[in-house]
Structure formats: C-alpha cells, structure tokens
Write a protein that holds these residues in place. Sequence first.
Motif, PDB file in Angstrom:
ATOM      1  N   HIS A 162      16.291 -10.838  12.714  1.00 59.30           N
ATOM      2  CA  HIS A 162      16.997 -10.542  13.971  1.00 59.30           C
ATOM      3  C   HIS A 162      17.524  -9.094  13.944  1.00 59.30           C
ATOM      4  O   HIS A 162      17.333  -8.337  14.895  1.00 59.30           O
ATOM      5  CB  HIS A 162      18.151 -11.541  14.133  1.00 59.30           C
ATOM      6  N   HIS A 166      16.553  -5.479  16.089  1.00 54.93           N
ATOM      7  CA  HIS A 166      17.453  -4.499  16.702  1.00 54.93           C
ATOM      8  C   HIS A 166      17.088  -3.086  16.271  1.00 54.93           C
ATOM      9  O   HIS A 166      17.072  -2.163  17.064  1.00 54.93           O
ATOM     10  CB  HIS A 166      18.914  -4.766  16.313  1.00 54.93           C
ATOM     11  N   HIS A 181      19.308  -7.666  23.668  1.00 55.05           N
ATOM     12  CA  HIS A 181      18.357  -8.766  23.470  1.00 55.05           C
ATOM     13  C   HIS A 181      17.493  -8.868  24.724  1.00 55.05           C
ATOM     14  O   HIS A 181      17.691  -9.739  25.557  1.00 55.05           O
ATOM     15  CB  HIS A 181      19.092 -10.092  23.239  1.00 55.05           C
ATOM     16  N   PHE A 185      12.523  -8.818  22.724  1.00 53.54           N
ATOM     17  CA  PHE A 185      13.329  -9.260  21.584  1.00 53.54           C
ATOM     18  C   PHE A 185      13.295 -10.782  21.479  1.00 53.54           C
ATOM     19  O   PHE A 185      13.004 -11.354  20.428  1.00 53.54           O
ATOM     20  CB  PHE A 185      14.768  -8.767  21.761  1.00 53.54           C
ATOM     21  N   VAL A 216      25.545 -13.614  16.358  1.00 58.44           N
ATOM     22  CA  VAL A 216      24.638 -12.739  15.629  1.00 58.44           C
ATOM     23  C   VAL A 216      24.575 -11.453  16.437  1.00 58.44           C
ATOM     24  O   VAL A 216      24.042 -11.427  17.531  1.00 58.44           O
ATOM     25  CB  VAL A 216      23.255 -13.368  15.471  1.00 58.44           C
ATOM     26  N   GLY A 217      25.183 -10.415  15.939  1.00 59.46           N
ATOM     27  CA  GLY A 217      25.357  -9.197  16.726  1.00 59.46           C
ATOM     28  C   GLY A 217      24.078  -8.403  16.860  1.00 59.46           C
ATOM     29  O   GLY A 217      23.173  -8.551  16.132  1.00 59.46           O
TER      30      GLY A 217
HETATM   31 ZN   LIG Z   1      21.558  -9.442  18.132  1.00 60.05          ZN
END
Ligand SMILES: [Zn+2]
Length: 217
Positions: A162, A166, A181, A185, A216-217
């Motif tokens: 993930h 990014h 996102h 993505f 989840v950043g």
């Molecule tokens: Zn993220």
Amino acid sequence: MDIIQESFAQLYPEKALQHQYLVKYSGRFKDFNAQVRYTPQRLEFRLSRKWRPISKDIQIGLIQELLNKVFRTNVRTTNIDVYNIFIKKLHLVAPKTKSDPLLSASFRRLNGQFFADLLEEPNMVWGNGIRKLGSYEYQTDTITIAESLRGSQELLDYVMHHEMLHKQLKFSSNGRRACHHNAEFKRRERAYPHAQQLERQLQSVVRRRRWMRMLVG
Ligand SMILES: [Zn+2]
C-alpha cells in the motif's frame, strides 16, 4: 507586500486579509513539513527550516495550500501546481539514512513482484503510532510501518505494498483535497493476492489492540 499578503491576494483577489499573522521557520519540524494554526483573529504559519531557502514561488504555493485549508476553499493557482510538483520531486533529494533489514527485505520482495524493481528504496522505519498501520511521507521519502506488524510477513507485505503504491503513484491534487487513493490505486490494491482476506486480518489486528479504527495513511 510580504509572502502572506501576496499569497492571500492571489488566492482571493476580492477579499482583504483580516487576520493578524506570523510566519515561523522551525528546526523542530521534519524536512519540508509545515502547518498552520489559526483562530478567528490570527494565523500562525510554521514551516520547517528547510523551506527558508526555497524559491518564493514555491513557498507561496505552500502558503496558499494552507490558506485553502483554513478558509475551506478549493482555489487552484499556478503556485499551488508548482508546489505540488516540488513535493513530488522531493524524494530525489531526500537523504536516505534510515533502514531496517526486515522492512528492506519486504520492500525488495514486493518491488520485484509488483513494481518490476523500478522503485528506489526510500527511508524505512518502524512506527509505534496507535492509529496508523503504515504511512508514506513524500517530503522525507519515508515509509513507516507499525511495530504491531513485525510478527506477520503476510500483513507486513500487504501494508508495505500500500505504501509503495503511494510512493509510485504520488497524488492527484485539486486544491483543498489531495486524492491519495485514486482509481488506479484502488484497482492495484484490490489486485493484490488475497487482498480481501488480508484486509479482514488487518482489522482483527486493529481490534485486538482496541484501536479506534484502522488508518492506513
Ligand atoms: Zn494510503
């Protein structure tokens, strides 16, 4: 005209800035981070010291991004575009000083399997944040993974993937809200083997630790 007045005047040509304001460059921030604190009367811009030598055009874009947040507007300017390009390029100059064998092994596995070995290794650190399982910070080119994932290679790899997305896809920005996102993505995250099952497992990690919710950043 100082930098705040100039940023404001370009962003809102028909308004006058009513607030008192202050700009502080601070050595306590991480590289190229910035924040604004505000009350109805006063704006305080705090910028990482690294911003000081950066061209005024780019700093104006940063200030305008912060003003968009304060005043809940979504105005686009050329300066904001230039600022976003600058942020997306920072990984090229960010010093690479932080690594960890387990995180590095995970990164390399995934880089080969999903990214044709095209991503350059960023800084990688374990985090002890209680709400975030992972994050990627553009300004310092740093992936942070929660300590709680240390015990499971499967979950570690899933969250690492993930964050690598990014790093690869960056973000599309339209003013106030940067979209991190986007459709591509999400498509690529869903295509990860057993993604749904891993999502469920992550949620149980979160529940076990009584976290409020997974971020989840
Ligand atoms: Zn993220």
